[in-house]
Design an enzyme around this catalytic site. Structure first.
Site, short mmCIF file in Angstrom:
data_model
loop_
_atom_site.label_atom_id
_atom_site.label_comp_id
_atom_site.label_asym_id
_atom_site.label_seq_id
_atom_site.Cartn_x
_atom_site.Cartn_y
_atom_site.Cartn_z
N LEU A 181 0.84 -1.19 0.00
CA LEU A 181 0.00 0.00 0.00
C LEU A 181 0.88 1.25 0.00
CD1 LEU A 181 -2.61 -1.19 2.66
CD2 LEU A 181 -2.56 -1.63 0.20
N ALA A 182 0.88 1.96 -1.12
CA ALA A 182 1.77 3.13 -1.29
C ALA A 182 1.01 4.31 -1.89
CB ALA A 182 2.96 2.75 -2.17
N ARG A 220 1.67 14.48 7.21
CA ARG A 220 2.42 14.90 8.41
C ARG A 220 3.91 15.01 8.17
NH1 ARG A 220 -0.24 10.96 12.86
NH2 ARG A 220 -0.74 9.76 10.98
N THR A 227 -7.33 2.34 3.31
CA THR A 227 -6.58 1.13 2.97
C THR A 227 -7.51 0.05 2.44
OG1 THR A 227 -6.76 0.45 5.29
CG2 THR A 227 -4.74 1.58 4.62
N GLY A 281 -3.90 1.35 15.80
CA GLY A 281 -5.11 0.57 16.00
C GLY A 281 -4.86 -0.54 17.01
N ARG A 302 35.85 13.61 -5.88
CA ARG A 302 34.62 13.43 -6.63
C ARG A 302 34.64 12.08 -7.35
NH1 ARG A 302 35.01 18.76 -10.06
NH2 ARG A 302 33.26 17.81 -11.17
N TYR A 308 43.99 21.12 -7.83
CA TYR A 308 42.89 20.45 -8.51
C TYR A 308 43.45 19.54 -9.58
CZ TYR A 308 39.08 19.47 -11.68
OH TYR A 308 38.18 18.81 -12.48
#
Length: 461
Positions: free
Chosen positions: A9-10, A16, A82, A146, A338, A371
């Site tokens: 379930l997405a 929030r 859901t 729940g 890098r 460099y």
């Protein structure tokens, strides 16, 4: 046990989190919530794997398919809950014939949900003969979850959401984790009759458990590790869970023979590998597929991202990304490597040195303020401070090659493409534009001008 399908379930926004990014795409220890849950679920080898999407559906769908190209994407409509998500998923999964066997359902906001917990849940479901099984956990503070209401036989009577619970139900500490296993036929029938007669006005999947109970037994399997099933609703919870997880990661590495001087300021992602007798000093971030070999010292205040650090190397107060640091090499402080570097054994990239796609031979030193980009440096070469390989002409990148046993003076500029042979010496302040043969000395002649008794224009009046 053959798992006929798994549903993740997405679809939720995760309001929030207060983010423009869907909650399931926030990262935890180097991977998104969604990727981590998909990995745990896919380890159960379901015949079909479905991800239900709604909020920023295209973005979430792409992330799911990037991780698993065979995933089935299910679009949830604007009906919330859901229960509605599973209705949509079962409708799509049953389209080519009714599913049979167990169906696993998991929320996507539990970044520590692991394959072993799911495997144990499925085994319990199969051995108990349940029509549905809820994965639960017991929390000292169950607020927001729940509650699991059990009958006298230990089976699950119902799951009551926090906003719908009475005083006695709120006192229950066993909570729903939003992970379930249903018999496919029972699930299909159970979700078909859901409605939104609750405080949230949503289709609760938990209501399907009561329908399942009418067909047979609904059981519960309690997760042995509450952390593995803890959900994330906001950034405070995310930080708390990340801290607890990282503490376990550090403790595990220390028990395997790694010295971590200050676990409170050391962050290590899941895919990092550390050999015994590695030392990690305070303030370090080890990320991605970083590998650190024995007797290397990392830190303090160092970030490694997909880096390989060979034995006895030292990396201090630096950032190293997608680069290889050879044995006994010395990096830092304040060095930026890098992507694309390969530094040889006993080499050095010192203070305020930046490198990109540089290949540095054994024993070669770039001590400070330089460099080096798109360059190959041979063995036992010394680069004077303030040296730059000028690799970019405004359109294309060009390559510099400097041979072995070269002594580069301070403040040199190598204008690529250019090649310097072995055993060359360059004078301070040289600008090297043309190929230099072996055993040569190269310098740029600059005329020094002196103006005596000079004053700036505003002082001449």
């Amino acid at each position: 046990m053959v798992l006929s399908a798994a549903i993740i379930l997405a679809a939720g926004e995760g309001t929030r989190m207060h983010s423009a990014k869907p909650k399931v795409l926030h990262e935890f220890a180097g991977r998104t919530f969604l990727e981590r849950v998909m990995s745990a679920v896919a380890a159960q080898s379901p015949d079909a794997l479905a991800v239900v999407v709604h909020y920023q559906a295209q973005r979430v769908s792409q992330a799911a398919q990037d991780y698993n190209a065979s995933v089935e994407i299910v679009m949830q409509d604007d009906v919330p809950g859901t229960g509605r998500a599973v209705q949509c998923a079962m409708g799509q999964l049953n389209a080519n014939g009714p599913l049979s066997g167990p169906v696993l359902i998991a929320a996507s906001d539990m970044p520590l949900l692991d394959a072993e917990t799911l495997r144990s849940l499925l085994e319990f479901h199969a051995s108990s003969g349940n029509d549905a099984t809820v994965l639960t956990t017991t929390l000292a503070d169950p607020a927001g979850y729940g509650r699991i209401i059990r009958g006298n036989d230990g089976g699950v009577l119902r799951v009551v959401e926090q906003k719908d619970a009475n005083r006695s139900e709120l006192a229950v500490h066993e909570v729903n984790t939003s992970v379930y296993v249903f018999d496919a036929a029972v699930l299909t029938q159970a979700v078909a009759g859901l409605d939104d007669s609750n405080a949230q006005g949503e289709f609760y999947l938990t209501d399907a458990l009561e329908v399942a109970r009418e067909h047979g037994r609904v059981g519960a399997y309690e997760a042995p590790d509450p952390l593995s099933v803890e959900g994330v609703n906001d950034r405070v919870q995310l930080a708390s869970l990340a801290r607890q997880h990282n503490s376990r990661i550090c403790e595990d590495w220390m028990r395997r023979g790694v010295t971590i001087l200050d676990p409170q300021t050391t962050w290590i992602e899941d895919e990092v590998t550390l050999d015994t007798d590695v030392t990690v000093l305070p303030g370090c971030f080890l990320q991605g597929h970083t590998v650190v070999h024995e007797n290397a010292v990392i830190g303090p205040y160092t970030t490694l991202i997909d880096a390989t650090i060979d034995e006895a190397a030292r990396v201090e107060r630096s950032r190293v990304q997608e680069s290889h640091v050879g044995a006994s090499a010395n990096i830092g402080p304040w060095t930026y490597l890098r992507p694309g570097n390969d530094l040889g054994e006993d080499s050095k990239a010192g203070a305020y040195v930046e490198m990109k796609k540089a290949h540095i031979g054994a024993g070669t030193k770039v001590p400070h303020l330089s460099y080096v980009g798109d360059a190959d440096l041979g063995e036992h070469t010394n680069i004077g401070g303030g040296t730059i390989t000028a690799n970019y002409d405004g359109v294309h990148k060009h390559h510099t090659r400097i041979g072995s046993n070269v002594h580069v003076g301070a403040g040199n500029l190598f204008v690529a493409p250019v090649e310097v042979g072995d055993n060359v010496t360059t004078g301070a302040g040289s600008v090297v534009r043309h190929a230099t043969p072996d055993d040569a000395m190269v310098y740029s002649e600059n005329t020094q001008h002196i103006v005596e008794d000079w004053k700036p224009s505003w002082e001449r009046e």
